[in-house]
Scaffold this motif. Structure first.
Motif, PDB file in Angstrom:
ATOM      1  N   ARG A  40      -3.005   5.145  -2.813  1.00 44.93           N
ATOM      2  CA  ARG A  40      -2.903   3.834  -3.447  1.00 44.93           C
ATOM      3  C   ARG A  40      -1.982   2.914  -2.667  1.00 44.93           C
ATOM      4  O   ARG A  40      -2.175   1.691  -2.663  1.00 44.93           O
ATOM      5  N   LEU A  43      -4.335   1.317  -0.186  1.00 41.14           N
ATOM      6  CA  LEU A  43      -5.346   0.451  -0.788  1.00 41.14           C
ATOM      7  C   LEU A  43      -4.734  -0.825  -1.361  1.00 41.14           C
ATOM      8  O   LEU A  43      -5.332  -1.900  -1.280  1.00 41.14           O
ATOM      9  N   ASP A  44      -3.544  -0.700  -1.936  1.00 41.19           N
ATOM     10  CA  ASP A  44      -2.912  -1.874  -2.544  1.00 41.19           C
ATOM     11  C   ASP A  44      -2.460  -2.896  -1.505  1.00 41.19           C
ATOM     12  O   ASP A  44      -2.293  -4.080  -1.835  1.00 41.19           O
ATOM     13  N   ASN A  47      -5.507  -4.782  -1.349  1.00 38.37           N
ATOM     14  CA  ASN A  47      -6.126  -4.988  -2.664  1.00 38.37           C
ATOM     15  C   ASN A  47      -7.602  -4.585  -2.633  1.00 38.37           C
ATOM     16  O   ASN A  47      -8.491  -5.360  -3.016  1.00 38.37           O
ATOM     17  N   TYR A  48      -7.863  -3.364  -2.174  1.00 35.56           N
ATOM     18  CA  TYR A  48      -9.245  -2.936  -1.966  1.00 35.56           C
ATOM     19  C   TYR A  48      -9.740  -2.045  -3.095  1.00 35.56           C
ATOM     20  O   TYR A  48      -9.055  -1.118  -3.534  1.00 35.56           O
ATOM     21  N   HIS A  49     -10.957  -2.341  -3.552  1.00 33.83           N
ATOM     22  CA  HIS A  49     -11.728  -1.475  -4.441  1.00 33.83           C
ATOM     23  C   HIS A  49     -13.141  -1.405  -3.878  1.00 33.83           C
ATOM     24  O   HIS A  49     -13.656  -2.380  -3.311  1.00 33.83           O
ATOM     25  N   ASN A  52     -18.729  -3.205  -6.710  1.00 32.28           N
ATOM     26  CA  ASN A  52     -19.790  -2.816  -7.632  1.00 32.28           C
ATOM     27  C   ASN A  52     -21.105  -2.751  -6.869  1.00 32.28           C
ATOM     28  O   ASN A  52     -21.506  -3.734  -6.245  1.00 32.28           O
ATOM     29  N   ARG A 136      -6.188   7.314  -5.246  1.00 37.49           N
ATOM     30  CA  ARG A 136      -7.291   6.786  -6.047  1.00 37.49           C
ATOM     31  C   ARG A 136      -8.583   7.495  -5.646  1.00 37.49           C
ATOM     32  O   ARG A 136      -8.948   7.530  -4.469  1.00 37.49           O
ATOM     33  N   SER A 138     -12.572   7.515  -5.697  1.00 34.88           N
ATOM     34  CA  SER A 138     -13.735   6.643  -5.854  1.00 34.88           C
ATOM     35  C   SER A 138     -14.983   7.485  -5.609  1.00 34.88           C
ATOM     36  O   SER A 138     -15.102   8.124  -4.565  1.00 34.88           O
ATOM     37  N   GLU A 151     -13.989   5.324 -10.784  1.00 39.26           N
ATOM     38  CA  GLU A 151     -12.659   5.387 -10.182  1.00 39.26           C
ATOM     39  C   GLU A 151     -11.710   6.174 -11.083  1.00 39.26           C
ATOM     40  O   GLU A 151     -11.813   6.101 -12.306  1.00 39.26           O
ATOM     41  N   GLU A 153      -7.544   8.519 -10.737  1.00 38.18           N
ATOM     42  CA  GLU A 153      -6.353   8.725  -9.922  1.00 38.18           C
ATOM     43  C   GLU A 153      -5.737  10.090 -10.184  1.00 38.18           C
ATOM     44  O   GLU A 153      -5.980  10.700 -11.231  1.00 38.18           O
TER      45      GLU A 153
END
Length: 205
Positions: A40, A43-44, A47-49, A52, A136, A138, A151, A153
């Motif tokens: 995390r 990724l933070d 700010n990646y996710h 969709n 995280r 995914s 998602e 954790e």
């Protein structure tokens, strides 16, 4: 799609993720899953996710010609597996216990293709890196014209953490009080031993 796993692991421990693909409560066999677990802290930074899948694949701005070569699922994972692979997250820049912890990979696991069995289940087993951080998970699933994204954790932590409490630098004839801060993260009693060693820097002549 559901993911079953423990919420906390120790550094270097083996972890197992159990993934279940369903539709309308019925299992989906032969579904293709892409699974990854990334720090995390990394990724933070951006700010990646994972996008969709429906919004991504049916976006005219992403596919202006309505077609693109290769496996399009890879485009969802590229920012994690390539663009940020050299970024630092978690506590990877710490040197205080590097003799004990060596594996500071930001990506704990990346499995591009896992197939579910007749019960709609698939398992992924991997060794947890030594980072004391949050990963995280995914999971991206494909079955015919069906898409799914899940998602979750998990934590990586030691039951006992020892933090040095001392000045960063000392000069000759300086006097200081030094110690350690011991933190117990579980509800069990532990017996620990703390030792002290001093070293003098080598003088150049």
């Amino acid at each position: 799609m559901k993911a079953k796993h423990r919420t906390s692991y120790k550094p270097g421990e083996m972890a197992t993720l159990t993934l279940t693909a369903t539709k309308g409560g019925k299992p989906l066999s032969n579904a293709e899953l892409t699974v990854m677990a990334v720090d995390r802290g990394v990724l933070d930074l951006i700010n990646y996710h994972v996008p969709n899948p429906v919004d991504y694949f049916y976006s005219t701005s992403n596919f202006p010609l309505r077609v693109r070569g290769g496996d399009s699922r890879a485009m969802l994972m590229d920012p994690v597996t390539y663009s940020i692979k050299d970024l630092q997250g978690g506590d990877s820049d710490e040197e205080k216990d590097e003799d004990e912890r060596k594996d500071f990979r930001p990506t704990a696991v990346f499995e591009p293709e896992v197939i579910t069995d007749k019960n709609g289940k698939a398992t992924v087993t991997f060794k947890v890196p030594d980072r004391l951080t949050t990963y995280r998970i995914s999971a991206f699933g494909v079955k015919d014209d069906l898409f799914s994204l899940k998602e979750d954790e998990f934590l990586v932590q030691n039951p006992i953490n020892v933090q040095q409490v001392q000045p960063r630098k000392l000069r000759e004839r300086d006097t200081a009080e030094c110690g350690v801060l011991v933190t117990n993260l579980d509800a069990k009693g532990h017996e620990i031993t703390i030792s002290l060693e001093t070293r003098s820097p080598t003088k150049n002549t």
